[in-house]
Motif scaffolding. Structure first.
Motif, short mmCIF file in Angstrom:
data_model
loop_
_atom_site.label_atom_id
_atom_site.label_comp_id
_atom_site.label_asym_id
_atom_site.label_seq_id
_atom_site.Cartn_x
_atom_site.Cartn_y
_atom_site.Cartn_z
N SER A 38 -30.03 -32.50 33.10
CA SER A 38 -31.31 -33.19 33.19
C SER A 38 -32.30 -32.51 32.26
CB SER A 38 -31.83 -33.13 34.63
OG SER A 38 -33.10 -33.74 34.72
N GLU A 39 -33.05 -33.33 31.53
CA GLU A 39 -34.11 -32.84 30.67
C GLU A 39 -33.64 -31.70 29.76
OE1 GLU A 39 -37.56 -32.03 33.08
OE2 GLU A 39 -37.50 -34.03 33.97
N PHE B 12 -29.07 -26.65 41.95
CA PHE B 12 -29.94 -27.47 42.79
C PHE B 12 -31.20 -27.85 42.04
CE2 PHE B 12 -33.70 -27.47 45.53
CZ PHE B 12 -33.43 -28.57 46.31
N THR B 13 -31.81 -26.88 41.37
CA THR B 13 -33.05 -27.13 40.64
C THR B 13 -32.87 -28.20 39.58
OG1 THR B 13 -33.71 -24.84 41.03
CG2 THR B 13 -34.89 -26.03 39.30
N VAL B 14 -31.80 -28.10 38.80
CA VAL B 14 -31.53 -29.10 37.75
C VAL B 14 -31.16 -30.44 38.39
CG1 VAL B 14 -30.07 -29.66 35.77
CG2 VAL B 14 -30.87 -27.31 36.09
N ALA B 15 -30.38 -30.39 39.47
CA ALA B 15 -29.92 -31.63 40.12
C ALA B 15 -31.07 -32.44 40.70
CB ALA B 15 -28.90 -31.30 41.22
N HIS C 184 -27.48 -38.27 38.18
CA HIS C 184 -26.04 -38.24 38.40
C HIS C 184 -25.54 -36.81 38.57
CE1 HIS C 184 -26.69 -42.12 36.45
NE2 HIS C 184 -25.58 -42.51 37.05
N LEU C 185 -24.40 -36.67 39.24
CA LEU C 185 -23.67 -35.42 39.34
C LEU C 185 -22.21 -35.69 38.98
CD1 LEU C 185 -24.87 -34.06 42.83
CD2 LEU C 185 -25.85 -33.56 40.59
#
Length: 171
Positions: A33-34, A66-69, A74-75
């Protein structure tokens, strides 16, 4: 009275004893993410529905993944064959806060931009449809959108293979 079967004081201990006897499969969950990639070894997972297919992943709030998720849509969920224990140790024993785990293993960009591990025996990418509190973890309910699984998985990494890994973060 705490030694009496069925008492509230004994419930936590009985539960801990029972689940310590189980040998669940372990998963590596990755996400992006980002511009940030992250991944960790995960033991709190379960299929929750057949039709439509849904899968639950529990991520610890203390974990870098967790922070990025939390910003990801999506995972990617991976099963590793037993001979890839070094990859499980990498994702379970180091923190993404200070280590680029992806620089230390083979991977490629997959569906929805998710990092897919070369070592995986099988994997799927799921869209996060819901997040909810699960005690010290947050549940991520996934709807599979793509993946790859062979006819036979062989021997997979289970909890007994990784129980001695010192985690990169506390739970």
């Amino acid at each position: 009275m705490t030694d009496q079967p069925g008492t509230a004081d004994n419930g936590g201990a009985a539960f801990e004893n029972m689940v310590s006897l189980l040998d669940y499969p372990m998963f590596v969950v990755t996400t992006a993410s980002e511009g940030h990639r992250a991944g960790c070894l995960v033991g709190f997972t379960s299929q929750t529905s057949i039709n439509p297919p849904k899968f639950l992943v529990g991520l610890s709030r203390k974990n870098h993944t967790f922070t990025v998720a939390q910003e990801a849509d999506h995972l990617a969920v991976h099963l590793l064959p037993r001979e890839e224990l070094a990859v499980a140790k990498l994702f379970g024993g180091t923190s993404g806060d200070s280590t680029d785990k992806f620089a230390q293993c083979g991977w490629s960009p997959g569906p929805e931009g998710m990092p897919i591990l070369d070592a995986a025996a099988a994997w799927f990418v799921g869209r996060v449809s819901k997040r909810f509190e699960l005690g010290d973890h947050v549940g991520h309910l996934l709807e599979p959108v793509d993946g790859n699984a062979p006819e036979d998985l062989g021997e997979l990494i289970t909890f007994s293979d990784v129980r001695d890994i010192d985690p990169g973060h506390d739970a």
